[in-house]
Scaffold this active site. Structure first.
Site, short mmCIF file in Angstrom:
data_model
loop_
_atom_site.label_atom_id
_atom_site.label_comp_id
_atom_site.label_asym_id
_atom_site.label_seq_id
_atom_site.Cartn_x
_atom_site.Cartn_y
_atom_site.Cartn_z
N SER A 161 -7.23 3.24 -0.66
CA SER A 161 -8.55 2.61 -0.78
C SER A 161 -9.62 3.69 -0.93
O SER A 161 -9.38 4.86 -0.59
CB SER A 161 -8.81 1.80 0.50
OG SER A 161 -10.19 1.60 0.68
N TYR A 174 -9.74 0.81 9.46
CA TYR A 174 -9.23 0.68 8.09
C TYR A 174 -9.38 2.02 7.36
O TYR A 174 -8.46 2.47 6.67
CB TYR A 174 -10.01 -0.43 7.39
CG TYR A 174 -9.54 -0.77 6.00
CD1 TYR A 174 -8.27 -1.30 5.79
CD2 TYR A 174 -10.37 -0.59 4.89
CE1 TYR A 174 -7.84 -1.63 4.50
CE2 TYR A 174 -9.95 -0.94 3.61
CZ TYR A 174 -8.68 -1.45 3.42
OH TYR A 174 -8.26 -1.77 2.15
P1 NAD Z 1 -4.49 -9.89 0.60
O1 NAD Z 1 -5.00 -10.21 1.96
O2 NAD Z 1 -4.79 -10.82 -0.54
O3 NAD Z 1 -2.92 -9.70 0.66
C1 NAD Z 1 -2.27 -9.07 1.71
C2 NAD Z 1 -0.91 -9.74 1.86
O4 NAD Z 1 -0.20 -9.03 2.88
C3 NAD Z 1 -1.00 -11.20 2.31
O5 NAD Z 1 -0.22 -12.02 1.45
C4 NAD Z 1 -0.43 -11.20 3.73
O6 NAD Z 1 0.29 -12.36 4.07
C5 NAD Z 1 0.49 -9.98 3.68
N1 NAD Z 1 0.74 -9.41 5.01
C6 NAD Z 1 -0.14 -9.26 6.03
N2 NAD Z 1 0.48 -8.72 7.10
C7 NAD Z 1 1.78 -8.51 6.73
C8 NAD Z 1 2.90 -7.99 7.39
N3 NAD Z 1 2.83 -7.55 8.66
N4 NAD Z 1 4.08 -7.92 6.72
C9 NAD Z 1 4.18 -8.38 5.45
N5 NAD Z 1 3.13 -8.89 4.77
C10 NAD Z 1 1.94 -8.95 5.40
O7 NAD Z 1 -4.98 -8.41 0.30
P2 NAD Z 1 -5.46 -7.69 -1.03
O8 NAD Z 1 -6.95 -7.72 -1.04
O9 NAD Z 1 -4.71 -8.17 -2.20
O10 NAD Z 1 -5.04 -6.19 -0.68
C11 NAD Z 1 -3.78 -5.63 -0.99
C12 NAD Z 1 -3.80 -4.15 -0.69
O11 NAD Z 1 -4.85 -3.51 -1.42
C13 NAD Z 1 -4.04 -3.83 0.80
O12 NAD Z 1 -3.29 -2.70 1.16
C14 NAD Z 1 -5.52 -3.50 0.81
O13 NAD Z 1 -5.84 -2.71 1.91
C15 NAD Z 1 -5.67 -2.79 -0.50
N6 NAD Z 1 -7.03 -2.73 -1.04
C16 NAD Z 1 -7.77 -3.85 -1.23
C17 NAD Z 1 -9.04 -3.73 -1.75
C18 NAD Z 1 -9.91 -4.93 -1.99
O14 NAD Z 1 -11.05 -4.76 -2.42
N7 NAD Z 1 -9.40 -6.12 -1.73
C19 NAD Z 1 -9.56 -2.49 -2.09
C20 NAD Z 1 -8.79 -1.38 -1.88
C21 NAD Z 1 -7.52 -1.51 -1.36
#
Ligand code: NAD
Length: 278
Positions: A161, A174
């Site tokens: 991130s 985070y």
């Molecule tokens: P999201 O919340 O849509 O998806 C996360 C998924 O992980 C969910 O389906 C959830 O059920 C699953 N999950 C949670 N805990 C779990 C566990 N213990 N074991 C297995 N699965 C589990 O998130 P997203 O926004 O698509 O983010 C995905 C990745 O990208 C993450 O690592 C997040 O930190 C990173 N990220 C997101 C952003 C953003 O702007 N959304 C920016 C940078 C990085």
């Protein structure tokens, strides 16, 4: 000819039912990769797998496991071996922030209520976010990486991130966890380099998703919050990114196009990390 040579490889995508990783899974499936949608949410994982099989005619299974529970990952691995074979690609996508690890104020001057500042952070919330992002990357690498060592071939892609480079206000757990993911990406890349396994990361910029919507969009009006607007101002492209924009970098890192690339963290951020704000 399939230029990326990914056809029939087996990829495990943790958090594969989520917004970013379901899109990543689809981009792999479009290249003929057999995908394992591994998620805490079994129903959502199975739904994504079904959509993938229908749209891309490429084998996909949805499995329930927690990236924080080694036994559940081992059980998933057994099922993957039985149904699809050995694992070639691991995308460590499960992660996210939580309101319990978020301060109410950005900067304190001592006049605020302590509970709205650093002093109000709940250590349980802090642990939860740190573990999900860091240990949740480490454990699947341990379990699924073993397949790759056996065959001296494999690719691990971690999802970092913008917080990993410089922490954003309000979200210290985070930020620290994603910084640890970058560090671990480099550590594991070195450790695995002679075993034929490459380890890299993608650092997405800002996307509007479930985990950050509460900080960036006003619930009542639907307008961007002051913080949401600050992000646009800090992004030279002056917009949020969308999940599809991460898939080119994912395919590059997953394929032999990046054969000599290991230990790097690639920002896909509309220029955010390059901009000083002036
Ligand atoms: P999201 O919340 O849509 O998806 C996360 C998924 O992980 C969910 O389906 C959830 O059920 C699953 N999950 C949670 N805990 C779990 C566990 N213990 N074991 C297995 N699965 C589990 O998130 P997203 O926004 O698509 O983010 C995905 C990745 O990208 C993450 O690592 C997040 O930190 C990173 N990220 C997101 C952003 C953003 O702007 N959304 C920016 C940078 C990085």
């Amino acid at each position: 000819m399939n230029e990326l040579n990914l056809k029939n490889k087996v990829a495990v995508i943790t958090g594969g039912a989520g917004i970013i990783c379901s899109e990543m899974s689809k981009s792999l499936a479009a290249q003929g990769v057999k995908t394992v949608i591994l998620d805490l949410n079994k129903e959502a994982a199975e739904k994504v797998a079904k959509e993938i099989e229908k749209e891309f005619k490429s084998q996909s299974i949805g499995l329930s496991a927690s990236v924080l529970d080694k036994a559940s990952l081992e059980a998933a691995k057994k099922e993957i071996h039985d149904k699809l074979g050995q694992i070639d690609i691991l995308v460590n996508g499960a992660g996210g922030n939580s309101p319990a690890a978020t301060t109410k104020v950005e900067k304190m001057d001592g006049t605020e209520k302590p509970e709205d500042t650093f002093f109000g952070l709940q250590i349980e919330g802090f642990d939860k976010v740190f573990d999900l992002n860091f240990k949740g990357t480490l454990l699947p690498s341990m379990v699924f990486g073993a397949d790759m060592v056996n065959r001296k071939s494999g690719v691990i892609i971690n999802i970092s991130s913008m917080n990993s480079y410089r922490p954003l206000t309000k979200i210290p757990a985070y930020s620290a966890a994603k910084a640890a993911v970058n560090n671990f990406t480099q550590w594991l890349a070195v450790h695995f380099a002679k075993a034929g396994i490459r380890v890299n990361a993608i650092a997405p910029g800002f996307l509007l998703t479930n985990q950050n919507r509460f900080l960036l969009v006003d619930e009542k009006t639907g307008d961007l919050t002051a913080r949401g607007k600050k992000i646009i101002n800090g992004t030279p492209m002056e917009r949020y990114c969308v999940p599809e924009e991460l898939t080119g970098t994912l395919l590059y890192l997953a394929s032999d196009l990046s054969k000599a690339v290991t230990g790097v963290i690639i920002p896909v951020d509309g220029g955010f990390s390059a901009y000083s704000g002036v």
